[in-house]
Write a protein that holds these residues in place. Structure first.
Motif, PDB file in Angstrom:
ATOM      1  N   VAL A  10       0.850  -1.185   0.000  1.00  0.00           N
ATOM      2  CA  VAL A  10       0.000   0.000   0.000  1.00  0.00           C
ATOM      3  C   VAL A  10       0.882   1.231   0.000  1.00  0.00           C
ATOM      4  CG1 VAL A  10      -1.759   1.310   1.275  1.00  0.00           C
ATOM      5  CG2 VAL A  10      -1.820  -1.203   1.272  1.00  0.00           C
ATOM      6  N   GLU A  12       0.707   5.060   0.759  1.00  0.00           N
ATOM      7  CA  GLU A  12      -0.124   6.090   1.404  1.00  0.00           C
ATOM      8  C   GLU A  12       0.488   7.457   1.156  1.00  0.00           C
ATOM      9  OE1 GLU A  12      -0.080   8.520   5.286  1.00  0.00           O
ATOM     10  OE2 GLU A  12       0.150   6.388   5.738  1.00  0.00           O
ATOM     11  N   SER A  23      -4.255   3.762   6.829  1.00  0.00           N
ATOM     12  CA  SER A  23      -3.163   2.914   6.354  1.00  0.00           C
ATOM     13  C   SER A  23      -2.455   2.211   7.508  1.00  0.00           C
ATOM     14  CB  SER A  23      -2.170   3.728   5.521  1.00  0.00           C
ATOM     15  OG  SER A  23      -1.525   4.704   6.303  1.00  0.00           O
ATOM     16  N   GLN A  24      -2.476   2.815   8.705  1.00  0.00           N
ATOM     17  CA  GLN A  24      -1.906   2.116   9.857  1.00  0.00           C
ATOM     18  C   GLN A  24      -2.708   0.851  10.161  1.00  0.00           C
ATOM     19  OE1 GLN A  24      -0.195   3.869  13.745  1.00  0.00           O
ATOM     20  NE2 GLN A  24      -2.303   3.383  14.298  1.00  0.00           N
ATOM     21  N   LEU A  26      -4.208  -1.000   8.020  1.00  0.00           N
ATOM     22  CA  LEU A  26      -3.772  -1.977   7.020  1.00  0.00           C
ATOM     23  C   LEU A  26      -2.380  -2.508   7.354  1.00  0.00           C
ATOM     24  CD1 LEU A  26      -5.011  -0.083   3.827  1.00  0.00           C
ATOM     25  CD2 LEU A  26      -6.089  -2.079   4.899  1.00  0.00           C
ATOM     26  N   VAL A  33       3.144  -1.061   4.056  1.00  0.00           N
ATOM     27  CA  VAL A  33       2.671   0.300   3.823  1.00  0.00           C
ATOM     28  C   VAL A  33       3.869   1.228   3.677  1.00  0.00           C
ATOM     29  CG1 VAL A  33       1.379   2.253   4.756  1.00  0.00           C
ATOM     30  CG2 VAL A  33       0.501  -0.080   5.019  1.00  0.00           C
ATOM     31  N   LYS A  35       4.719   5.029   3.365  1.00  0.00           N
ATOM     32  CA  LYS A  35       4.178   6.373   3.538  1.00  0.00           C
ATOM     33  C   LYS A  35       5.034   7.350   2.743  1.00  0.00           C
ATOM     34  CE  LYS A  35       3.100   9.828   7.110  1.00  0.00           C
ATOM     35  NZ  LYS A  35       1.636   9.918   6.945  1.00  0.00           N
ATOM     36  N   LYS A  65       5.017   1.198   9.364  1.00  0.00           N
ATOM     37  CA  LYS A  65       5.139   1.709   7.996  1.00  0.00           C
ATOM     38  C   LYS A  65       6.605   1.957   7.662  1.00  0.00           C
ATOM     39  CE  LYS A  65       0.825   4.374   8.510  1.00  0.00           C
ATOM     40  NZ  LYS A  65       0.214   5.713   8.375  1.00  0.00           N
ATOM     41  N   PHE A  92      -3.373   5.092  -1.937  1.00  0.00           N
ATOM     42  CA  PHE A  92      -4.382   5.736  -1.103  1.00  0.00           C
ATOM     43  C   PHE A  92      -3.930   7.147  -0.768  1.00  0.00           C
ATOM     44  CE2 PHE A  92      -5.976   6.175   3.480  1.00  0.00           C
ATOM     45  CZ  PHE A  92      -7.177   6.733   3.082  1.00  0.00           C
TER      46      PHE A  92
END
Length: 398
Positions: A10, A12, A23-24, A26, A33, A35, A65, A92
């Protein structure tokens, strides 16, 4: 961290609460993730109060992340981001659509780069309506969606709920939207999937779940769930503090009335009829209020719990930190890997049996993973060095 979303990446591009919180969640479920932050970082890094791990708001929304700091306004930055996007399952963001489009984060651009991308945009207002271009913050959405106006419906003044309600509810909608899209893709759905999460519509649906009331059946019907809007449905004074008591079923009301020695009320004809009792709920709530002032909160909790009547002391924010239930669960325990400045953390609240948890990782420094992430795209080391040297990418030392 749990391994339910292993293998899902993901990206973010989020800030403050909505994007980072979603997102955290997820990441807590095992997604990789990444970021993506501007060179100055998510503004929540500096939000007060501030400790060694950064701003508390940042610490509580950015565990598990990896961090890439990059200038998406620069052509070189957008090119590097496009290479990263090719490796992702989900993109996202929670910015306005025109700003996202300028940075190369729009759906059409993302789908052209990665034809299997799940693109989730959390916006203030749905893009098919006349409010689509309005700026949106939590207070604005609370006002627009009727949350602040609940005080008017209850005979008082409008007031915001004292938490970042709209952001967090929209974040939960984003999580289930992303997870549903991942299931659809796993079931054979081809092509990019566009997911839109409008804060206004999400909070309106959340509020009207019960408050649509008679308007559900009649276009002229009254909105508002009377039991909830009663000014007497509130925390009550006890002899030494505050207590919440909510008899709901016939059995619970009879048990409460027996405890206060008012069994006579239970013999009234209006009490025996559920509709009439609902119509006179203020009478019952007033009886609750009058009774509770005579005894301490602890006395009431013991007596009403013995009768299985729903009740709770009214906890303060400070009281939550020493709550015996949360303490026994280790709710605020800090993983050993976290920096010394963090003395409490918040857990993933949903439990999954049969999955071996992995240690949570603390929020990372700005650009701490930039070089490693860009390496994973296949970018030559010399090109990464050039991006860092020109200030397009910020990276912590290896």
């Amino acid at each position: 961290m749990l391994p339910l979303l292993d293998g899902i990446r993901v990206i973010e591009v989020g800030a403050v609460v909505l994007g980072p919180y979603a997102s955290q969640l997820l990441a807590d479920l095992g997604a990789d993730v990444i970021k993506v932050e501007p060179l100055e970082g998510d503004i929540a890094r500096q939000a007060f109060p501030h400790g060694e791990g950064g701003g508390a708001l940042f610490v509580n929304n950015n565990r598990n992340k990896r961090m890439l700091a990059i200038d998406l306004k620069a052509p070189e930055g957008r090119a590097a981001f496009a290479a990263l996007l090719k490796t992702a399952d989900v993109l996202f963001h929670n910015m306005r659509i025109d700003a996202a489009d300028r940075l190369g984060l729009g759906f059409e651009t993302a789908a052209a780069i990665n034809p299997r991308i799940i693109h989730c945009a959390a916006v203030g207002f749905g893009q098919r309506g006349p409010y689509r271009d309005r700026p949106a913050f939590d207070d604005i959405i609370q006002a627009a969606a009727g949350i602040a106006g609940l005080g008017i419906a209850a005979g008082g003044e409008p007031r915001f709920v004292l938490t970042i309600l709209a952001d967090k509810i929209a974040a939960l909608h984003a999580v289930y939207g992303i997870l549903a899209a991942l299931v659809a893709r796993a079931n054979g759905r081809e092509g990019a999937i566009k997911v839109e999460v409008p804060m206004f519509e999400a909070l309106t649906a959340f509020l009207l779940n019960e408050h649509l009331a008679a308007a559900t059946f009649d276009r002229e019907g009254a909105v508002g769930y009377p039991r909830i809007l009663s000014p007497n449905r509130r925390p009550f004074r006890s002899a030494d503090g505050w207590i919440a008591v909510l008899p709901y079923t016939d059995r619970q009301w009879r048990a409460f009335l027996a405890e206060i020695g008012r069994e006579d009320v239970a013999e009234e004809d209006w009490f025996k009829d559920a509709r009439q009792r609902a119509a006179r709920i203020d009478t019952l709530y007033a009886l609750v209020a009058e009774s509770l002032a005579a005894r301490t909160t602890a006395d009431w909790i013991a007596a009403l719990s013995a009768r299985d009547v729903p009740c709770s002391e009214v906890k303060t924010l400070e009281g939550l930190l020493t709550d015996p239930h949360l303490s026994q669960l280790g709710f605020f325990d800090v993983p050993e890997t976290w920096p010394e400045g963090v003395v409490r953390s918040l857990p993933q609240a949903v439990l999954f049996d049969g999955f071996e948890p992995r240690p949570d990782t603390p929020p990372r420094g700005l650009g701490e993973d930039s070089r490693a992430i860009l390496r994973e795209t296949g970018m030559p080391e010399s090109d990464i060095d050039a991006l860092i040297a020109t200030g397009v990418v910020k990276s912590a030392p290896d």
